[in-house]
Every structure is written in C-alpha cells, then in structure tokens.
Motif scaffolding. Sequence first.
Motif, PDB file in Angstrom:
ATOM      1  N   ASP A 137       0.815  -1.211   0.000  1.00 40.52           N
ATOM      2  CA  ASP A 137       0.000   0.000   0.000  1.00 40.52           C
ATOM      3  C   ASP A 137       0.852   1.265   0.000  1.00 40.52           C
ATOM      4  OD1 ASP A 137      -2.707   1.252   0.324  1.00 40.52           O
ATOM      5  OD2 ASP A 137      -1.755   1.973   2.173  1.00 40.52           O
ATOM      6  N   ALA A 138       2.047   1.211   0.576  1.00 42.78           N
ATOM      7  CA  ALA A 138       2.877   2.408   0.675  1.00 42.78           C
ATOM      8  C   ALA A 138       3.360   2.895  -0.675  1.00 42.78           C
ATOM      9  CB  ALA A 138       4.082   2.121   1.575  1.00 42.78           C
ATOM     10  N   HIS A 139       3.386   2.018  -1.703  1.00 41.43           N
ATOM     11  CA  HIS A 139       3.958   2.402  -2.997  1.00 41.43           C
ATOM     12  C   HIS A 139       2.903   2.727  -4.043  1.00 41.43           C
ATOM     13  CE1 HIS A 139       8.028   1.244  -1.786  1.00 41.43           C
ATOM     14  NE2 HIS A 139       7.520   0.118  -1.277  1.00 41.43           N
ATOM     15  N   VAL A 140       1.630   2.526  -3.740  1.00 38.64           N
ATOM     16  CA  VAL A 140       0.585   2.685  -4.762  1.00 38.64           C
ATOM     17  C   VAL A 140       0.484   4.119  -5.241  1.00 38.64           C
ATOM     18  CG1 VAL A 140      -1.882   2.482  -5.205  1.00 38.64           C
ATOM     19  CG2 VAL A 140      -0.693   0.687  -3.936  1.00 38.64           C
ATOM     20  N   LYS A 141       0.521   5.090  -4.317  1.00 35.89           N
ATOM     21  CA  LYS A 141       0.257   6.483  -4.676  1.00 35.89           C
ATOM     22  C   LYS A 141       1.453   7.164  -5.331  1.00 35.89           C
ATOM     23  CE  LYS A 141      -3.144   7.096  -1.009  1.00 35.89           C
ATOM     24  NZ  LYS A 141      -3.519   7.864   0.211  1.00 35.89           N
ATOM     25  N   GLY A 142       2.636   6.712  -5.095  1.00 40.24           N
ATOM     26  CA  GLY A 142       3.791   7.369  -5.690  1.00 40.24           C
ATOM     27  C   GLY A 142       5.078   6.714  -5.250  1.00 40.24           C
ATOM     28  N   SER A 143       6.185   7.201  -5.821  1.00 43.30           N
ATOM     29  CA  SER A 143       7.497   6.637  -5.527  1.00 43.30           C
ATOM     30  C   SER A 143       8.027   7.237  -4.227  1.00 43.30           C
ATOM     31  CB  SER A 143       8.465   6.918  -6.673  1.00 43.30           C
ATOM     32  OG  SER A 143       9.742   6.417  -6.370  1.00 43.30           O
ATOM     33  N   ILE A 144       8.335   6.384  -3.262  1.00 43.25           N
ATOM     34  CA  ILE A 144       8.867   6.850  -1.981  1.00 43.25           C
ATOM     35  C   ILE A 144      10.226   6.237  -1.692  1.00 43.25           C
ATOM     36  CG2 ILE A 144       6.580   7.222  -0.988  1.00 43.25           C
ATOM     37  CD1 ILE A 144       6.903   4.554   0.476  1.00 43.25           C
ATOM     38  N   GLY A 145      10.836   5.575  -2.650  1.00 37.74           N
ATOM     39  CA  GLY A 145      12.128   4.946  -2.449  1.00 37.74           C
ATOM     40  C   GLY A 145      11.992   3.636  -1.695  1.00 37.74           C
ATOM     41  N   THR A 146      12.953   3.334  -0.863  1.00 37.89           N
ATOM     42  CA  THR A 146      12.939   2.099  -0.085  1.00 37.89           C
ATOM     43  C   THR A 146      12.021   2.271   1.117  1.00 37.89           C
ATOM     44  OG1 THR A 146      15.193   1.571  -0.763  1.00 37.89           O
ATOM     45  CG2 THR A 146      14.334   0.449   1.178  1.00 37.89           C
ATOM     46  N   PHE A 147      11.098   1.339   1.284  1.00 40.84           N
ATOM     47  CA  PHE A 147      10.146   1.385   2.386  1.00 40.84           C
ATOM     48  C   PHE A 147      10.433   0.235   3.343  1.00 40.84           C
ATOM     49  CE2 PHE A 147       6.190  -0.185   4.291  1.00 40.84           C
ATOM     50  CZ  PHE A 147       5.783   0.946   4.992  1.00 40.84           C
ATOM     51  N   VAL A 148      10.470   0.548   4.656  1.00 39.39           N
ATOM     52  CA  VAL A 148      10.644  -0.468   5.689  1.00 39.39           C
ATOM     53  C   VAL A 148       9.322  -0.610   6.422  1.00 39.39           C
ATOM     54  CG1 VAL A 148      11.887  -1.142   7.770  1.00 39.39           C
ATOM     55  CG2 VAL A 148      13.091   0.060   5.935  1.00 39.39           C
ATOM     56  N   GLY A 149       8.757  -1.793   6.378  1.00 40.10           N
ATOM     57  CA  GLY A 149       7.440  -2.016   6.952  1.00 40.10           C
ATOM     58  C   GLY A 149       7.482  -2.407   8.409  1.00 40.10           C
ATOM     59  N   ALA A 150       6.281  -2.554   8.963  1.00 41.63           N
ATOM     60  CA  ALA A 150       6.156  -2.949  10.359  1.00 41.63           C
ATOM     61  C   ALA A 150       6.458  -4.431  10.520  1.00 41.63           C
ATOM     62  CB  ALA A 150       4.751  -2.641  10.860  1.00 41.63           C
ATOM     63  N   ARG A 151       6.592  -4.838  11.759  1.00 40.84           N
ATOM     64  CA  ARG A 151       6.826  -6.243  12.065  1.00 40.84           C
ATOM     65  C   ARG A 151       5.510  -7.014  11.876  1.00 40.84           C
ATOM     66  NH1 ARG A 151      10.832  -8.630  16.192  1.00 40.84           N
ATOM     67  NH2 ARG A 151      10.041 -10.721  16.575  1.00 40.84           N
ATOM     68  N   LEU A 152       5.531  -8.083  11.043  1.00 35.22           N
ATOM     69  CA  LEU A 152       4.324  -8.821  10.674  1.00 35.22           C
ATOM     70  C   LEU A 152       4.493 -10.310  10.955  1.00 35.22           C
ATOM     71  CD1 LEU A 152       3.724  -7.146   7.195  1.00 35.22           C
ATOM     72  CD2 LEU A 152       2.604  -6.549   9.361  1.00 35.22           C
ATOM     73  N   THR A 153       3.364 -10.991  11.018  1.00 37.25           N
ATOM     74  CA  THR A 153       3.367 -12.459  11.089  1.00 37.25           C
ATOM     75  C   THR A 153       2.882 -13.001   9.752  1.00 37.25           C
ATOM     76  OG1 THR A 153       1.135 -12.445  12.015  1.00 37.25           O
ATOM     77  CG2 THR A 153       2.979 -12.514  13.569  1.00 37.25           C
ATOM     78  N   PRO A 154       3.334 -14.198   9.342  1.00 41.74           N
ATOM     79  CA  PRO A 154       2.946 -14.735   8.026  1.00 41.74           C
ATOM     80  C   PRO A 154       1.421 -14.943   7.923  1.00 41.74           C
ATOM     81  CG  PRO A 154       4.819 -15.930   8.916  1.00 41.74           C
ATOM     82  CD  PRO A 154       4.308 -15.076  10.013  1.00 41.74           C
ATOM     83  N   ARG A 155       0.876 -14.715   6.740  1.00 41.92           N
ATOM     84  CA  ARG A 155      -0.559 -14.906   6.469  1.00 41.92           C
ATOM     85  C   ARG A 155      -0.785 -16.347   6.003  1.00 41.92           C
ATOM     86  NH1 ARG A 155      -3.339 -10.530   2.708  1.00 41.92           N
ATOM     87  NH2 ARG A 155      -3.151  -9.389   4.676  1.00 41.92           N
ATOM     88  N   LEU A 156      -1.827 -16.919   6.499  1.00 38.72           N
ATOM     89  CA  LEU A 156      -2.146 -18.291   6.099  1.00 38.72           C
ATOM     90  C   LEU A 156      -2.326 -18.370   4.590  1.00 38.72           C
ATOM     91  CD1 LEU A 156      -4.652 -19.276   8.933  1.00 38.72           C
ATOM     92  CD2 LEU A 156      -2.264 -19.957   8.689  1.00 38.72           C
ATOM     93  N   PRO A 157      -1.901 -19.403   3.974  1.00 39.30           N
ATOM     94  CA  PRO A 157      -1.449 -20.696   4.548  1.00 39.30           C
ATOM     95  C   PRO A 157       0.015 -20.699   4.933  1.00 39.30           C
ATOM     96  CG  PRO A 157      -1.469 -20.863   2.192  1.00 39.30           C
ATOM     97  CD  PRO A 157      -1.961 -19.474   2.505  1.00 39.30           C
ATOM     98  N   PHE A 158       0.715 -19.502   4.858  1.00 45.83           N
ATOM     99  CA  PHE A 158       2.153 -19.466   5.163  1.00 45.83           C
ATOM    100  C   PHE A 158       2.354 -19.454   6.670  1.00 45.83           C
ATOM    101  CE2 PHE A 158       1.460 -17.217   1.134  1.00 45.83           C
ATOM    102  CZ  PHE A 158       2.200 -18.012   0.282  1.00 45.83           C
ATOM    103  N   GLN A 159       3.457 -20.042   7.099  1.00 47.61           N
ATOM    104  CA  GLN A 159       3.788 -20.100   8.508  1.00 47.61           C
ATOM    105  C   GLN A 159       5.271 -19.770   8.682  1.00 47.61           C
ATOM    106  OE1 GLN A 159       2.713 -23.980   9.940  1.00 47.61           O
ATOM    107  NE2 GLN A 159       0.514 -23.672   9.669  1.00 47.61           N
ATOM    108  N   GLY A 160       5.684 -19.660   9.926  1.00 46.20           N
ATOM    109  CA  GLY A 160       7.098 -19.396  10.188  1.00 46.20           C
ATOM    110  C   GLY A 160       7.286 -18.198  11.091  1.00 46.20           C
ATOM    111  N   ALA A 161       8.531 -17.693  11.117  1.00 49.38           N
ATOM    112  CA  ALA A 161       8.900 -16.609  12.026  1.00 49.38           C
ATOM    113  C   ALA A 161       8.336 -15.290  11.541  1.00 49.38           C
ATOM    114  CB  ALA A 161      10.421 -16.521  12.128  1.00 49.38           C
ATOM    115  N   ALA A 162       8.174 -14.368  12.478  1.00 45.71           N
ATOM    116  CA  ALA A 162       7.741 -13.011  12.143  1.00 45.71           C
ATOM    117  C   ALA A 162       8.815 -12.333  11.299  1.00 45.71           C
ATOM    118  CB  ALA A 162       7.481 -12.228  13.430  1.00 45.71           C
TER     119      ALA A 162
END
Length: 716
Positions: A137-162
């Motif tokens: 979502d951060a890149h849809v409206k325009g170019s912002i360079g490199t984006f660092v996102g928040a800490r997330l957990t995998p979405r099903l069906p994916f599993q593993g470490a945050a």
Amino acid sequence: MQTAQRKSLTMLRWMMVASLALPVALFLIAAYVSYGTTFDEADRDIRRSLDVVHEHALKVFETIDRGLSETDELVRDLSDADIKAREQALHVRLRQLSDALPQMKSAWVFDAAGRPLVNSLIYPAPDMSFHDRDYFDAHVKGSIGTFVGARLTPRLPFQGAAFFSVSRRRESDDGRFTGVVQASVLPDYFERFYARIGRAQGSYFALRRYDGLTLARFPAAERSQAPAPHDIPAGAADTEQLVTETSPIDQVERRVGYQRLAGYPVYVSAGMETATITTRWLGTMSRHLIFGVPATALLVVLLTLARRRTEHLYVEAARRSEAEDALKHGQRMEALGQLTGGVAHDFNNLLTVIRASADLLRRPNLSEERRQRYIDAISDTVARASKLTSQLLAFARRQALKPEIFDLGRCVVTLRDMTKTLVGSRIQVVTSVPDEPCYVNADAGQFETALINMAVNARDAMAGQGVLSIAVATAADLPTPVALHDRPPLGYVTIAVEDTGVGIPQEQFSRIFEPFYTTKTIGQGTGLGLSQVFGFARQSGGEIAVVSEVGKGATFMLYLPRVTPAQDQRSESGSHAEPIGGGGMSVLVVEDNIDVGRSATEALAELGYRTTLVDNAKDALEELIDGSGRFDVVFTDVVMPGMTGLELAEEMRRLDLDIPVVLASGYSHVLAQQGSNGYELLRKPYSIEELSRVLHRMVPVPLDRAPPVAPSSEVR
C-alpha cells in the motif's frame, strides 16, 4: 607550660573530630567524583556499542538493498505474463538469492493488484491478494524509495517466524505503477546479534523505524504493533547526545543513544540500564568503604589512646618537674657562670686597656707621641671589643649578612692556622695564593664557613691522614660557560681544595650537593656542609665544581666573580683614615639613646655638619614632612621603641621623600631575618671617620661648597 598542655589536649580533641569529619567529607567528595566518572565511562561504553550495531545494521540493509536491486533487475523488462511464463526459473533464482542471505526470509514480486507473480518460498505463487499489506500500500500512490514495513506475522497458509519487509515500487517506462518488489527480513537475525554483543548486565539494543516502531529488540519484551509516540527523543537521534529515558515497552529506565542509518528510514539504539550503572558506582564505593571504615576506626582508637596517654604523661611530667627544678637551677647557674665568666674575662681585659689609656691621657705634660699612642690603643681596643660582639651575635645567628669586597687570597692565608688545627696534625695543609690581590664581593663569614666545610669534607675523606691543598687562582670563565653579557669583566677567582682521600664514585656526583645527603655513618655528618657551599656559590654569582676519581682523591673548585677593590680598601689602615668634613651637609639623626645621639651629633658638628637630633621615628617623620628640603641625609638607629629605623625608611619611601637613609645597628633580629632592604648599614660601634665616609658616599658634598655654613647642632 599549662597553657601549652591545654592547647595540645584541645588539638588532640579536634584531631579526633577531624578523624571522623575529614574521612566522611573525603568519602562524599570521592562519591560525587566517582558517580560522574562511572556515568562517563558508561556513556563511552554505550557509544562504542552504538557504533558496532550501526555498522552491523548498515551492512545488513545494504545487502538487502542489493538483493532487491537484483530481483528488480530480473523482472525489469518483463510483462506480468512473461513473468508468469518464466515463473519456475525465476522462483529458483529468488530461492538462491534468499538462501544466500541469512537475514532474508523470502523475496517477492507483486503485480499492480497486489497478487504475487513469483516468490522464493513456493511454486507456483498462490492465487491471493496482498494489497492490504503496508509494504504494498505504501507504494501505490507514488514513488517513496525504499520502504521499511512494520513487524508482521505470516498470512495463512504461510507459517514461520515473524518478519518486517523492505520493498520498492515497480514502474513502467512511462512511470505507471506496475507492482512491488519486496524482501521479508527476519528480526531474529538482529536480536541474535544483539544477544551476542550484549552480555554485560543491563545492556540494551534496538532497531526502530523512523516513527519509533520497534522492529528488533534486546532484551526481548512484549511488542506493540502500533507506533510508539515520542519513543525517539527529539534531536537525540541526529546528534551524539545520550538521553535518560524510561521505555514504554518494559518501563525500565535506561541511558540510551540513537543513530540513524544513512539512506534508510530506520534508527539503531544502544543503551544501559541506569540501575546497572548505579550498581557499578555502589560497588566502587563499597570497595572504598572496605578499607576506609577500618582505617578511620583505627585512627579514632589511636587518637583516643594518644589523648589518654598524653594526659597521663602531663601528670607524670608535672610530678617530675618539681623534683628536677633544684637540679635544673644548679645546672643553669653553672652554665651561666661559665658563659658570663668567659665573656667577662675578655671584656675586662679590653676595658682594662681602655681604662688605663684614659687615665694616662689625663696626666699633664704628655708628649704628642704618647698621647696619640694612648688614643690609638683605645681605638684598637674598641675595634677588638666590636669584633667579639660580632662573633657572639654570629654564633647566636643574630648578625645580618652583608656582602663586602675583600681579598680572597689574604682571607685564605688568615684561615690557614685554624684550618690546620681543624683537620689535625696528621694532615699536611699546603696553601698557595697569588702575589696579586684577588678581590671578590661576597659575605666573608659565609666564605669562611664554605672553606671550613670543604676542609672538613676533605679531612673525613682522608680518614685524618694525607695532604690537603688549598690554592687560589684566577679563571676567565666557569666550567659551565655563561652568556657573554652575564660574564663578569674581570673573570673569576677560584679556590681549589684538593685532598688525597678515597675519591667520589661517578654515580654520586649528581647528589653530593643535595641537602642532607651524606655517605657518612649516623652521627658523623648531617649532609649540609657541601649544600651550604653550593648555595653560597650560587648566591654570590659563582659556581662549585668537583673532579674526582675513586682512590685518587677529589678536588672541589669554588668560583666567585672577581671585582675591582673599593677605594677605601686600597688603604692599609682604613680604620685610622682621616674623617671628611661636612661642608654644611644637613643630617637628621634619629637615636633613642640620647647619649649616643649627642655623641654622634657633636662629633659631626665638629666636622662641619648641620645636625638635628630626635629620639623616635614618629618625630623624625614630622620633621621630614614639615621641611624635607632641610635635610640631605637621615642617619637612624634600627632598634627603637615603636617604629623601627627600617620601618621609618620604608615609610619615607612610601611618602616619596627622596632623602638617602643610613641605618645603624649593633644588634637587630629584624636585620638578621630580613636584611637591610638595600639601605646603607653602619655597624655599632662606629668611628666618626666611618660615619663621615658613609654620609659622603650617600650624599657627595664638595669640600669647597659655598657659601660656608657655620656648624650647628639642634636637638628636638
């Protein structure tokens, strides 16, 4: 005595108080200084740790950035359909890329709708949309360079470490949004690194986004997904400033430093718990207490015992004092009798000569030759009495030191017999002096002491048997050359004292002139003899040098500046020189002994001086202030009630009374301690010839001074 005892007991009481108060005060000062030092050391440790984690994070993000660039390069010229057609090959390539980077969990390529085209985890890509993720979502409206996102957990069906994401925008050649290239980064990678370097108690490290959101942290704690407002203090992240803050995550107060990663919207931080720093400080102070408390207690106990012991000794001393008074009285009277008997014997002999000469002068019909002989006898006897008092004052350390011009060779010859007696009959004393007089300007008494000290040193070096040579000569320069403008025009006079003793080892040369340094056994020497010679040489503008070889004796060379003889010293009989007439010179005589004052004024009046006599310094100042132009010179005694003669001279100098001052004294502890402060000094008893010459040296008056003034004498 009782007052001194009370003072000593009072001092012991104060020492007991000080033995407690002083250590406490010192401990408090040390605690304050140690507190600041401990926190300064902690700040330095934090800054070093911050540099380490910053360097680590920068390398990790640069590596991830290169991985994104490589992924973007793989799909840059491919349409979504081409990517799907080559998905298997691209999947293998992305898998190799993510496996090569331990900090990267996976790599993804999304289309404009947020659907995955290819990834490094599974093949084929799942048919699901990720358009709601922050890294898309951060890149849809325009170019912002490199984006660092928040800490997330995998979405099903994916599993593993945050994970947290690092993503870039995909664009077509005309700038349209075509999707996102994303890498999933493992926070555990950073936390494992922080755990390895954070082994010190209370250590703290964190990786945060620009809005304060924590991405990785050590020590681990419950994390909030929402941004933490004000989690990064304003300005602290862009300077070297360290801040003390309480974490909103675990509520622990820490000393923390921040540093931003250049080119990336993240910060690294390093810190230490303030409780840990305080514990370090308390540990340091406790070590001081381990030694300080017993030492202080021991000091108090010792002072208490000393006080009780002192009180006991004072009681015992009072008892013994009563028993010893009679014995002390007898001893004191015996010593006093010996001293006064010796002095009285010498003075009675001198007074006998004076009395006999005075009686003979009263006889009528004396021839001029006999009359002059009796007068000379009185004058010579007075001079001998003056020398005796000078010796007594010098022995009592009450004689003021005064440099004078004298023939050094003649002085050595005069001391030869005394030197022979001093060193003993088994030592041969050989003296050598030049035919030409060698004049120096120094204190003759100090020179004699220096020569005796060198002779005694030579005697001890020869163990009482050998040859002692004393030679006087001239030299152009010192062993250590001085600047040409500092060199005396006539050069130097040298006194070489050579012995045939054991010699001096080379390693002792640098210490033989140190005060209290001696190689003699206890009771055989104080180590002050050569130190006196060294000090005398330096104060007189000269130098002392030594040449020695073990087993072949030593030679001490004393250098003193050579001077031109004074005019009155060229005469062989200066004590019988003719007085100089006053020529109308006006003299203010200040003398508290009225008989001495009248004798001086009457004698000066006979020579043509105008004199005014006052018996105290206060009246003398009034005379000078009322009419300072009346007087050419002030002749004052030193020891007087109230203001001394030296204080009178200093007061005249303060009042800018530009009149020469001549001081007279036979004894003065002030002069012995402070000197004459540059004023001319005439020693009592003085002759009228000496007085007239000193006055004319201070105020030269021509003998043909006009108009002639009849001599007069006023007494105030």
